[in-house]
Structure formats: C-alpha cells, structure tokens
Design an enzyme around this catalytic site. Structure first.
Site, PDB file in Angstrom:
ATOM      1  N   THR A  87      27.235 131.588 -20.905  1.00  0.00           N
ATOM      2  CA  THR A  87      27.106 130.136 -20.772  1.00  0.00           C
ATOM      3  C   THR A  87      28.512 129.566 -20.682  1.00  0.00           C
ATOM      4  O   THR A  87      29.303 129.712 -21.622  1.00  0.00           O
ATOM      5  CB  THR A  87      26.396 129.529 -22.000  1.00  0.00           C
ATOM      6  N   LYS A 162      20.956 125.431 -17.349  1.00  0.00           N
ATOM      7  CA  LYS A 162      21.080 125.854 -18.752  1.00  0.00           C
ATOM      8  C   LYS A 162      21.488 124.680 -19.669  1.00  0.00           C
ATOM      9  O   LYS A 162      20.883 124.455 -20.714  1.00  0.00           O
ATOM     10  CB  LYS A 162      22.124 126.981 -18.836  1.00  0.00           C
ATOM     11  N   LYS A 237      28.279 124.166 -28.835  1.00  0.00           N
ATOM     12  CA  LYS A 237      28.974 124.572 -27.604  1.00  0.00           C
ATOM     13  C   LYS A 237      28.223 124.042 -26.373  1.00  0.00           C
ATOM     14  O   LYS A 237      28.810 123.419 -25.489  1.00  0.00           O
ATOM     15  CB  LYS A 237      29.058 126.106 -27.541  1.00  0.00           C
TER      16      LYS A 237
HETATM   17  P1  NAD Z   1      29.758 137.545 -28.692  1.00  0.00           P
HETATM   18  O1  NAD Z   1      30.974 136.866 -29.198  1.00  0.00           O
HETATM   19  O2  NAD Z   1      28.911 138.318 -29.634  1.00  0.00           O
HETATM   20  O3  NAD Z   1      30.156 138.542 -27.477  1.00  0.00           O
HETATM   21  C1  NAD Z   1      31.185 138.286 -26.551  1.00  0.00           C
HETATM   22  C2  NAD Z   1      31.889 139.610 -26.291  1.00  0.00           C
HETATM   23  O4  NAD Z   1      32.890 139.421 -25.285  1.00  0.00           O
HETATM   24  C3  NAD Z   1      32.613 140.178 -27.529  1.00  0.00           C
HETATM   25  O5  NAD Z   1      32.211 141.517 -27.776  1.00  0.00           O
HETATM   26  C4  NAD Z   1      34.093 140.098 -27.152  1.00  0.00           C
HETATM   27  O6  NAD Z   1      34.881 141.127 -27.709  1.00  0.00           O
HETATM   28  C5  NAD Z   1      34.005 140.221 -25.643  1.00  0.00           C
HETATM   29  N1  NAD Z   1      35.198 139.740 -24.946  1.00  0.00           N
HETATM   30  C6  NAD Z   1      35.938 138.626 -25.214  1.00  0.00           C
HETATM   31  N2  NAD Z   1      36.960 138.529 -24.330  1.00  0.00           N
HETATM   32  C7  NAD Z   1      36.843 139.594 -23.495  1.00  0.00           C
HETATM   33  C8  NAD Z   1      37.584 140.042 -22.367  1.00  0.00           C
HETATM   34  N3  NAD Z   1      38.648 139.374 -21.914  1.00  0.00           N
HETATM   35  N4  NAD Z   1      37.179 141.179 -21.745  1.00  0.00           N
HETATM   36  C9  NAD Z   1      36.098 141.862 -22.176  1.00  0.00           C
HETATM   37  N5  NAD Z   1      35.346 141.494 -23.247  1.00  0.00           N
HETATM   38  C10 NAD Z   1      35.733 140.371 -23.884  1.00  0.00           C
HETATM   39  O7  NAD Z   1      28.906 136.397 -27.965  1.00  0.00           O
HETATM   40  P2  NAD Z   1      27.332 136.465 -27.580  1.00  0.00           P
HETATM   41  O8  NAD Z   1      26.529 135.865 -28.678  1.00  0.00           O
HETATM   42  O9  NAD Z   1      27.022 137.830 -27.058  1.00  0.00           O
HETATM   43  O10 NAD Z   1      27.305 135.385 -26.389  1.00  0.00           O
HETATM   44  C11 NAD Z   1      27.794 135.704 -25.102  1.00  0.00           C
HETATM   45  C12 NAD Z   1      27.470 134.556 -24.164  1.00  0.00           C
HETATM   46  O11 NAD Z   1      26.061 134.339 -24.144  1.00  0.00           O
HETATM   47  C13 NAD Z   1      28.096 133.215 -24.573  1.00  0.00           C
HETATM   48  O12 NAD Z   1      28.537 132.545 -23.421  1.00  0.00           O
HETATM   49  C14 NAD Z   1      26.947 132.478 -25.255  1.00  0.00           C
HETATM   50  O13 NAD Z   1      27.080 131.070 -25.164  1.00  0.00           O
HETATM   51  C15 NAD Z   1      25.771 132.990 -24.446  1.00  0.00           C
HETATM   52  N6  NAD Z   1      24.485 132.934 -25.144  1.00  0.00           N
HETATM   53  C16 NAD Z   1      24.392 133.414 -26.419  1.00  0.00           C
HETATM   54  C17 NAD Z   1      23.160 133.358 -27.064  1.00  0.00           C
HETATM   55  C18 NAD Z   1      23.024 133.883 -28.482  1.00  0.00           C
HETATM   56  O14 NAD Z   1      21.977 133.607 -29.104  1.00  0.00           O
HETATM   57  N7  NAD Z   1      23.986 134.618 -29.024  1.00  0.00           N
HETATM   58  C19 NAD Z   1      22.033 132.817 -26.413  1.00  0.00           C
HETATM   59  C20 NAD Z   1      22.154 132.382 -25.100  1.00  0.00           C
HETATM   60  C21 NAD Z   1      23.404 132.439 -24.475  1.00  0.00           C
END
Ligand code: NAD
Length: 290
Positions: A87, A162, A237
C-alpha cells in the site's frame, strides 16, 4: 513461473510461500535475514530481477518501493512484470509505472485487502491498476494468493481503490465504536445492539464481520485483547494516504479527515499503537463529551 519476491515481512512471507507451494519457483529478497519455507533467498534485488518473469514487491511505503524499483527494473527482461502489492501513495505507484514502461517492463499496482490472515490463507482481495495484458498474465498468481482480483483500470487505480476502501472502513469502524459506547451509556445491551444493527440499515463489515465488541458476533481481534488483525498504525497510514490523495485532486473528504485525526491521536497520544483498529471501542468507552 519464475517469481522474484521482494519484501518478506508479515504479508510477503506467507504470500511467497503460497506461490511456492503451488509449484512456482520463488526467489526471495529482504533487507532483514528471513527464511521462508520453499523460497530460496537471493543476495541482491538484481539477482531476483535477472532471473524472474515476475517481480512481486510487498514493502512498507512508496519511498522504499521507488528505491527497490530503481534497483530492479533496469535488470528485468523485456515484457516481464513488476507487480507491487504494497500500500503506497498514488503518486509513487504512477512514477514506478513510468520507470517500468521506460524499460518495456509491464507495471501493475495491486494492493490488497484481507490482512495477515488473508495472506496466510490465500484469501486476499487484489485491487489492480495497469495494462490488461499484465493483469491477464498474472491472474493465476492472484488466484493462488487471493480469492478475488478486480482490474480497476490504469496504473495508480489499484492504490486509489485501496485508499478509498480503507477511508470508508476507518470512518465506519469509528461510527460503529462510538455507537456501541453510546448504547452502553443508554443502557442498551450490546448483544441486542448487534442483533438489531447487523440486520438493519446500520449494518457494515465493521459491525457484521469484524464486530469491535468482545464476545459478540464472529470471532474477531476484540476477542483476543485487540491484538491485530489490522493495526491502528496501518489504518492511520492508509487514512493519511487517502488525505494526501484527496489534497492532490482537491476532493472534499471531511469524514476521512476526521477519521485520520482520531486514529492519529489514538496511535500517537493515547494507547492505540500496536492495537487492532477496532480498539477504538475501549477508547470511546473511557471518554465523555468534553
Ligand atoms: P512488514 O514491515 O512486516 O514487511 C515489510 C518487509 O519489507 C520487511 O520484512 C522489511 O525488512 C522489508 N524491506 C524493507 N525495506 C526493504 C528493501 N529496501 N528491500 C527489501 N526488503 C525491504 O509489513 P507488512 O505488514 O508485511 O506490510 C507490507 C505492505 O502491505 C505495507 O505496504 C502495508 O501497508 C500493506 N498491508 C499490510 C496489511 C497487514 O495487515 N499487515 C494489510 C494490507 C496491506
């Protein structure tokens, strides 16, 4: 397919695992040391780019997405697909799409609804912006990771869908929670309140499927001490992204603005950080009008 999966956090790891389990070859990359069953880890994003037909990203925000796009797209094969499921703000999605098009890579922005549970169970909903040809090519991947993929039009439209959805969700959850807190003070039993509203014109996903009152309706984070689920931080966010988008097109969104302000106060000044977004109910319980 050979898939490069970048960003293996709470969401990305189970999505990558589901793709591998379904028989695809998945090469993963994350800046943290992470292991995912059946997923081989690459040393650099470039490794993923050179070997894959599809790159999937699941990253925290638009700035990180843009830096990952810069590190990968130039090494991707002509006609391959850059599929971002994070997102992010609409402007970042559009600018990444431009970078991809300049390298004859097909861009898709495909944020998800359904949270960590949906990622694990393969029941996410994808909202997709970008060319038809890309949507058709990766449809089978959406079918593995999710239950539904809606093609919303041009690049950026997935992110637009979204943030509009989550603006409705944030405002509806607040309305549901404040109504429960009012019902409490009026002496109305919560179960009666649920039975009426869930079958009347006030019904919503927040009430019917994600009831914020513990012990009422289906099993939800409220029954588990408001452990997320979908955190208040992530709701803040998404509401902030919707206000940035509203500003950019001069759209009047007073309810969305108020929802953002309430979640910001909840997360930054009260005890909402790290709690499910339905924990607005115990917040309202403690408050009065002044
Ligand atoms: P998270 O923080 O658990 O995972 C993000 C991952 O990206 C981490 O493992 C981090 O180390 C990695 N990362 C950061 N910078 C990086 C880079 N430069 N190269 C490679 N990897 C890198 O977050 P999440 O909960 O998995 O959410 C991910 C996305 O999904 C976000 O945009 C969030 O808004 C969206 N989202 C999350 C949920 C939820 O319930 N968690 C629901 C819908 C959407």
């Amino acid at each position: 397919m050979r898939i490069g999966f970048i960003g293996l956090g709470n969401m990305g790891a189970p999505m990558a695992y589901n793709l591998a389990k379904a028989g695809h070859t998945v090469l993963g990359f994350d800046t943290q040391t992470i292991t995912v069953k059946m997923v081989e880890m690459a040393q650099t994003p470039r490794d993923c780019a050179e070997k894959a037909e599809v790159i999937i990203t699941m990253l925290p925000n638009g700035k990180i997405l843009k830096s990952v796009a810069d590190e990968t797209i130039q090494y991707m094969k002509e006609g391959s697909i850059f599929l971002d499921c994070s997102t992010v703000d609409v402007a970042s999605a559009k600018s990444v799409a431009e970078i991809a098009k300049n390298h004859t890579v097909i861009p898709l922005d495909a944020p998800v609804s359904g949270g960590i549970g949906g990622a694990k169970e393969g029941t996410l909903t994808f909202m997709v912006g970008g060319p038809d040809e890309g949507f058709i090519k990766v449809k089978e991947l959406f079918d593995i990771m999710g239950q539904k993929a809606v093609h919303c039009g041009v690049s950026g439209n997935g992110q637009s869908a979204k943030i509009c959805n989550n603006m409705i969700l944030g405002a509806t959850m607040i309305a549901t929670c404040e109504a429960f807190a009012l019902a409490d003070k009026l002496g109305l039993d919560r179960r009666a309140m649920f039975d009426v509203v869930s079958t009347s014109s006030g019904y919503s996903w927040s009430m019917n499927a994600y009831c914020p009152a513990p012990g009422i309706g289906p099993l939800t984070p409220s029954d588990n001490n408001y452990i997320p689920g979908f955190s208040s931080d992530l709701m803040l966010k998404d509401l902030t992204l919707s206000q940035i988008a509203a500003e950019s097109v001069d759209a009047d969104t007073p309810m969305g603005y108020l929802a953002m302000t309430l979640y910001r106060t909840f997360v930054e000044q009260e005890d909402g950080a790290g709690k499910d977004f339905s924990a607005m109910l115990p917040r309202f319980e403690k408050k009065n009008r002044s």
